[in-house]
Enzyme design. Structure first.
Site, PDB file in Angstrom:
ATOM      1  N   GLU A 192      -1.437  -8.299   5.213  1.00 41.41           N
ATOM      2  CA  GLU A 192      -1.259  -8.427   6.664  1.00 41.41           C
ATOM      3  C   GLU A 192      -2.520  -8.153   7.472  1.00 41.41           C
ATOM      4  O   GLU A 192      -2.611  -8.517   8.663  1.00 41.41           O
ATOM      5  CB  GLU A 192      -0.150  -7.481   7.130  1.00 41.41           C
ATOM      6  N   CYS A 198       0.833  -1.206   0.000  1.00 40.84           N
ATOM      7  CA  CYS A 198       0.000   0.000   0.000  1.00 40.84           C
ATOM      8  C   CYS A 198       0.869   1.260   0.000  1.00 40.84           C
ATOM      9  O   CYS A 198       1.466   1.592  -1.009  1.00 40.84           O
ATOM     10  CB  CYS A 198      -0.998  -0.027   1.149  1.00 40.84           C
ATOM     11  N   HIS A 209      -3.248  -5.186   1.122  1.00 41.94           N
ATOM     12  CA  HIS A 209      -2.819  -5.442   2.510  1.00 41.94           C
ATOM     13  C   HIS A 209      -2.904  -6.916   2.855  1.00 41.94           C
ATOM     14  O   HIS A 209      -3.896  -7.370   3.434  1.00 41.94           O
ATOM     15  CB  HIS A 209      -3.691  -4.646   3.481  1.00 41.94           C
TER      16      HIS A 209
END
Length: 235
Positions: free
Chosen positions: A185, A96, A183
């Site tokens: 994560e 990002c 993302h």
């Protein structure tokens, strides 16, 4: 393998206080695949950087609510550090904000998403696969939370994946840079809370679409498999 997670997240709201920070999120994600590696978080948002790009074997640059176009000193210093990483061909992953910072530092251009916010779970279609993208998933669903994107690629960058809201959804440069606009994560509980927070300033139809998308399942763990294999590539 020594991996530095360069923490760019400047959020200091209740949202960040109620969840692990991005360094912890990436530790959880990557250590499931390579528990024996050494992971360290470095708070670049506080203008703290490694003394040398050779201090670690690889780098992950996290997301952030800041813009790579902001005039903050730490962002300018991050771009300088990225240029050093590029010169030394140090394995570097950007997610990002990190994806955008790499593009901007190396001659690309970042600006507002023409189509508005990317929010919720979005599928990226991968039309090109490089060695570390094994197995070669044609499509991955990942969490998104971005109002800016890469509008022009740096020289030598190759688009690996895209979708309607992010035409440059992932790119690589040589064998040392690998990025995603998304993302891998993020966890479901964090995304749910994030959507609630941004609902104060994001159009209602975008929020409704994001909440609907989250009935699906994000595949960050599969992307993490690519990440660890990227770091392991012989160079």
């Amino acid at each position: 393998m020594r991996i530095a997670k360069l923490l760019a997240d400047t959020d200091d709201t209740i949202l960040s206080q109620n969840h692990p920070d991005d360094g912890q999120k990436f530790h959880r994600l990557l250590s499931q695949h390579r528990p024996g590696w050494y992971y360290e978080t470095i708070s670049i948002k506080d203008n703290i950087f490694p003394q040398s790009v050779d201090d670690y074997d690889g780098y992950v640059i996290t997301g952030s609510p800041s813009s790579v176009n902001d005039p903050d000193a730490w962002i300018a210093n991050l771009k300088d550090f990225i240029r050093e990483l590029d010169v030394k061909r140090k394995p570097t992953i950007g997610a990002c904000f990190g994806h955008q910072a790499i593009a901007a530092a190396l001659g690309g251009r970042v600006g507002k998403n023409p189509g508005g916010w990317g929010l919720g779970i979005t599928s990226t279609r991968f039309t090109r696969h490089v060695d570390w993208m094994d197995p070669a998933h044609e499509e991955l669903a990942l969490y998104s939370a971005h109002s800016e994107q890469v509008l022009e690629l740096p020289q030598g960058a190759i688009v690996l994946g895209s979708n309607a809201i992010a035409p440059v959804g992932a790119f690589s440069i040589g064998e040392h840079i690998f990025t995603t606009q998304h993302h891998p994560e993020i966890t479901p509980d964090y995304m749910n809370d994030l959507v609630d927070v941004v609902a104060e300033f994001v159009p209602p139809e975008t929020i409704a679409r994001a909440r609907s998308s989250m009935n699906g399942k994000a595949e960050g763990d599969k992307f993490a498999g690519w990440m660890v294999r990227f770091f392991e590539q012989p160079r």
